[in-house]
Design a protein around this motif. Structure first.
Motif, PDB file in Angstrom:
ATOM      1  N   VAL A  99       1.790  12.634  -5.089  1.00 49.73           N
ATOM      2  CA  VAL A  99       2.762  11.555  -5.199  1.00 49.73           C
ATOM      3  C   VAL A  99       2.335  10.390  -4.311  1.00 49.73           C
ATOM      4  CG1 VAL A  99       5.209  10.966  -4.954  1.00 49.73           C
ATOM      5  CG2 VAL A  99       4.570  13.295  -5.491  1.00 49.73           C
ATOM      6  N   SER A 100       2.518   9.172  -4.807  1.00 59.59           N
ATOM      7  CA  SER A 100       2.289   7.966  -3.998  1.00 59.59           C
ATOM      8  C   SER A 100       3.611   7.548  -3.379  1.00 59.59           C
ATOM      9  CB  SER A 100       1.761   6.824  -4.869  1.00 59.59           C
ATOM     10  OG  SER A 100       0.492   7.135  -5.365  1.00 59.59           O
ATOM     11  N   LEU A 101       3.641   7.452  -2.055  1.00 56.84           N
ATOM     12  CA  LEU A 101       4.876   7.080  -1.358  1.00 56.84           C
ATOM     13  C   LEU A 101       4.700   5.720  -0.687  1.00 56.84           C
ATOM     14  CD1 LEU A 101       5.827  10.530   0.190  1.00 56.84           C
ATOM     15  CD2 LEU A 101       6.515   9.540  -1.994  1.00 56.84           C
ATOM     16  N   PRO A 102       5.767   4.927  -0.649  1.00 56.46           N
ATOM     17  CA  PRO A 102       5.662   3.551  -0.160  1.00 56.46           C
ATOM     18  C   PRO A 102       5.494   3.461   1.354  1.00 56.46           C
ATOM     19  CG  PRO A 102       7.949   4.095  -0.584  1.00 56.46           C
ATOM     20  CD  PRO A 102       7.124   5.272  -1.047  1.00 56.46           C
ATOM     21  N   LEU A 103       4.634   2.556   1.782  1.00 51.69           N
ATOM     22  CA  LEU A 103       4.489   2.252   3.207  1.00 51.69           C
ATOM     23  C   LEU A 103       5.120   0.905   3.544  1.00 51.69           C
ATOM     24  CD1 LEU A 103       0.825   3.375   3.962  1.00 51.69           C
ATOM     25  CD2 LEU A 103       2.934   4.510   4.631  1.00 51.69           C
ATOM     26  N   ASP A 104       5.390   0.107   2.534  1.00 49.17           N
ATOM     27  CA  ASP A 104       5.857  -1.261   2.773  1.00 49.17           C
ATOM     28  C   ASP A 104       7.251  -1.517   2.215  1.00 49.17           C
ATOM     29  OD1 ASP A 104       5.217  -1.081   0.127  1.00 49.17           O
ATOM     30  OD2 ASP A 104       3.935  -2.849   0.074  1.00 49.17           O
ATOM     31  N   ALA A 105       8.091  -0.483   2.185  1.00 48.15           N
ATOM     32  CA  ALA A 105       9.449  -0.668   1.678  1.00 48.15           C
ATOM     33  C   ALA A 105      10.207  -1.609   2.609  1.00 48.15           C
ATOM     34  CB  ALA A 105      10.163   0.673   1.599  1.00 48.15           C
ATOM     35  N   ILE A 136      13.585   5.678   1.320  1.00 50.89           N
ATOM     36  CA  ILE A 136      14.136   6.991   0.966  1.00 50.89           C
ATOM     37  C   ILE A 136      14.471   7.034  -0.523  1.00 50.89           C
ATOM     38  CG2 ILE A 136      16.125   8.525   1.290  1.00 50.89           C
ATOM     39  CD1 ILE A 136      16.026   7.643   4.291  1.00 50.89           C
ATOM     40  N   ARG A 137      15.048   5.970  -1.058  1.00 45.58           N
ATOM     41  CA  ARG A 137      15.375   5.900  -2.477  1.00 45.58           C
ATOM     42  C   ARG A 137      14.100   6.013  -3.328  1.00 45.58           C
ATOM     43  NH1 ARG A 137      17.137   0.975  -2.903  1.00 45.58           N
ATOM     44  NH2 ARG A 137      19.105   1.445  -1.883  1.00 45.58           N
ATOM     45  N   THR A 138      13.054   5.294  -2.933  1.00 43.92           N
ATOM     46  CA  THR A 138      11.797   5.321  -3.685  1.00 43.92           C
ATOM     47  C   THR A 138      11.156   6.702  -3.633  1.00 43.92           C
ATOM     48  OG1 THR A 138      11.439   2.981  -3.250  1.00 43.92           O
ATOM     49  CG2 THR A 138       9.517   4.259  -3.912  1.00 43.92           C
ATOM     50  N   LYS A 161       0.849  -1.188   0.000  1.00 42.61           N
ATOM     51  CA  LYS A 161       0.000   0.000   0.000  1.00 42.61           C
ATOM     52  C   LYS A 161       0.881   1.232   0.000  1.00 42.61           C
ATOM     53  CE  LYS A 161      -3.666   2.310   2.566  1.00 42.61           C
ATOM     54  NZ  LYS A 161      -3.683   3.412   1.686  1.00 42.61           N
ATOM     55  N   ASP A 162       0.393   2.277  -0.645  1.00 42.60           N
ATOM     56  CA  ASP A 162       1.105   3.546  -0.707  1.00 42.60           C
ATOM     57  C   ASP A 162       0.330   4.619   0.033  1.00 42.60           C
ATOM     58  OD1 ASP A 162       3.082   2.426  -2.228  1.00 42.60           O
ATOM     59  OD2 ASP A 162       2.543   3.446  -4.079  1.00 42.60           O
ATOM     60  N   LEU A 163       1.052   5.632   0.442  1.00 37.66           N
ATOM     61  CA  LEU A 163       0.480   6.810   1.082  1.00 37.66           C
ATOM     62  C   LEU A 163       0.332   7.880  -0.001  1.00 37.66           C
ATOM     63  CD1 LEU A 163      -0.197   8.013   3.927  1.00 37.66           C
ATOM     64  CD2 LEU A 163       2.133   8.902   3.936  1.00 37.66           C
ATOM     65  N   GLN A 164      -0.865   8.446  -0.137  1.00 34.77           N
ATOM     66  CA  GLN A 164      -1.103   9.487  -1.143  1.00 34.77           C
ATOM     67  C   GLN A 164      -0.784  10.842  -0.519  1.00 34.77           C
ATOM     68  OE1 GLN A 164      -1.729   8.333  -4.199  1.00 34.77           O
ATOM     69  NE2 GLN A 164      -1.648   6.345  -3.206  1.00 34.77           N
ATOM     70  N   VAL A 165       0.211  11.508  -1.069  1.00 38.50           N
ATOM     71  CA  VAL A 165       0.737  12.745  -0.488  1.00 38.50           C
ATOM     72  C   VAL A 165       0.630  13.885  -1.494  1.00 38.50           C
ATOM     73  CG1 VAL A 165       2.809  13.820   0.488  1.00 38.50           C
ATOM     74  CG2 VAL A 165       2.355  11.400   0.900  1.00 38.50           C
ATOM     75  N   ILE A 166       0.238  15.064  -1.008  1.00 33.76           N
ATOM     76  CA  ILE A 166       0.343  16.261  -1.849  1.00 33.76           C
ATOM     77  C   ILE A 166       1.458  17.133  -1.286  1.00 33.76           C
ATOM     78  CG2 ILE A 166      -1.975  16.269  -2.812  1.00 33.76           C
ATOM     79  CD1 ILE A 166      -2.814  18.278  -0.715  1.00 33.76           C
ATOM     80  N   VAL A 167       2.256  17.679  -2.203  1.00 38.00           N
ATOM     81  CA  VAL A 167       3.442  18.445  -1.841  1.00 38.00           C
ATOM     82  C   VAL A 167       3.417  19.776  -2.587  1.00 38.00           C
ATOM     83  CG1 VAL A 167       5.967  18.424  -1.845  1.00 38.00           C
ATOM     84  CG2 VAL A 167       4.721  16.273  -1.660  1.00 38.00           C
TER      85      VAL A 167
END
Length: 188
Positions: free
Chosen positions: A46-52, A59-61, A1-7
């Motif tokens: 941006v979709s950011l990883p929760l399960d890296a 951080i790389r992703t 699952k990813d976290l949906q983030v606005i920046v």
């Protein structure tokens, strides 16, 4: 699952670059660009990883996804849409914001403060606090800020949908401590 983030993205450098290029020809863009040099902020989703598998992989992703997103015109399109949307009735603006921004889990921003101590009216400023009220439809606002080389994190939540931000802040503090090996100034 990813976290949906606005920046938020600062578009002033882009407008300055465009103004220099377009102002040389017959198109008169310099005045338009100068008017846009105020609070010229676009938004990226941006979709950011929760399960890296590791902090390093996460951080790389994040770096890769944000780098790719910054190459896209989304922030500029968002800024222009919001600018023209300002002419719509307030209820329409709010409805549009909830439908578009409401897909995000969190809004995140960074505010780089002065690297040295500043004074206002002869008084030393000892702390600067970044603050990001959650946009319509978004439950959390997170700000990473700095002043005099010190790092601070602020979390603001919509109590009706996200509840108390303190447990999240404590888990972020624990994670940051694992990455940096030190404690940070945090505020909920």
């Amino acid at each position: 699952k990813d976290l949906q983030v606005i920046v938020p993205v600062n578009l002033r450098p882009l407008f300055a670059l465009l103004g220099g290029k377009l102002g040389e020809g017959k198109l008169v863009m310099k005045e338009l660009v100068q008017r846009l040099q105020g609070n010229t902020i676009g938004v990226l989703a941006v979709s950011l990883p929760l399960d890296a598998p590791s902090r390093t992989a996460a951080i790389r992703t994040v770096r890769e996804r944000l780098g790719f997103a910054k190459l896209m015109p989304e922030a500029l399109v968002g800024y222009l849409t919001a600018s023209f949307g300002g002419f719509l009735p307030l209820s329409t603006q709010q409805s549009f914001a909830r439908r578009t921004l409401g897909k995000a889990d969190v809004a995140v921003s960074n505010v780089m403060g002065p690297p040295r101590t500043i004074h206002i009216a002869g008084m030393e400023v000892t702390q600067i606090v970044g603050f990001l009220p959650p946009p319509p439809g978004v439950s959390l606002g997170v700000v990473v800020s700095s002043y005099r080389g010190d790092f601070q994190l602020t979390v603001n939540s919509d109590m009706s949908s996200a509840g108390d931000a303190r447990p999240l802040l404590e888990s972020i503090e624990a994670e940051l401590g694992g990455v940096t090996g030190r404690r940070h100034a945090l505020a909920a």
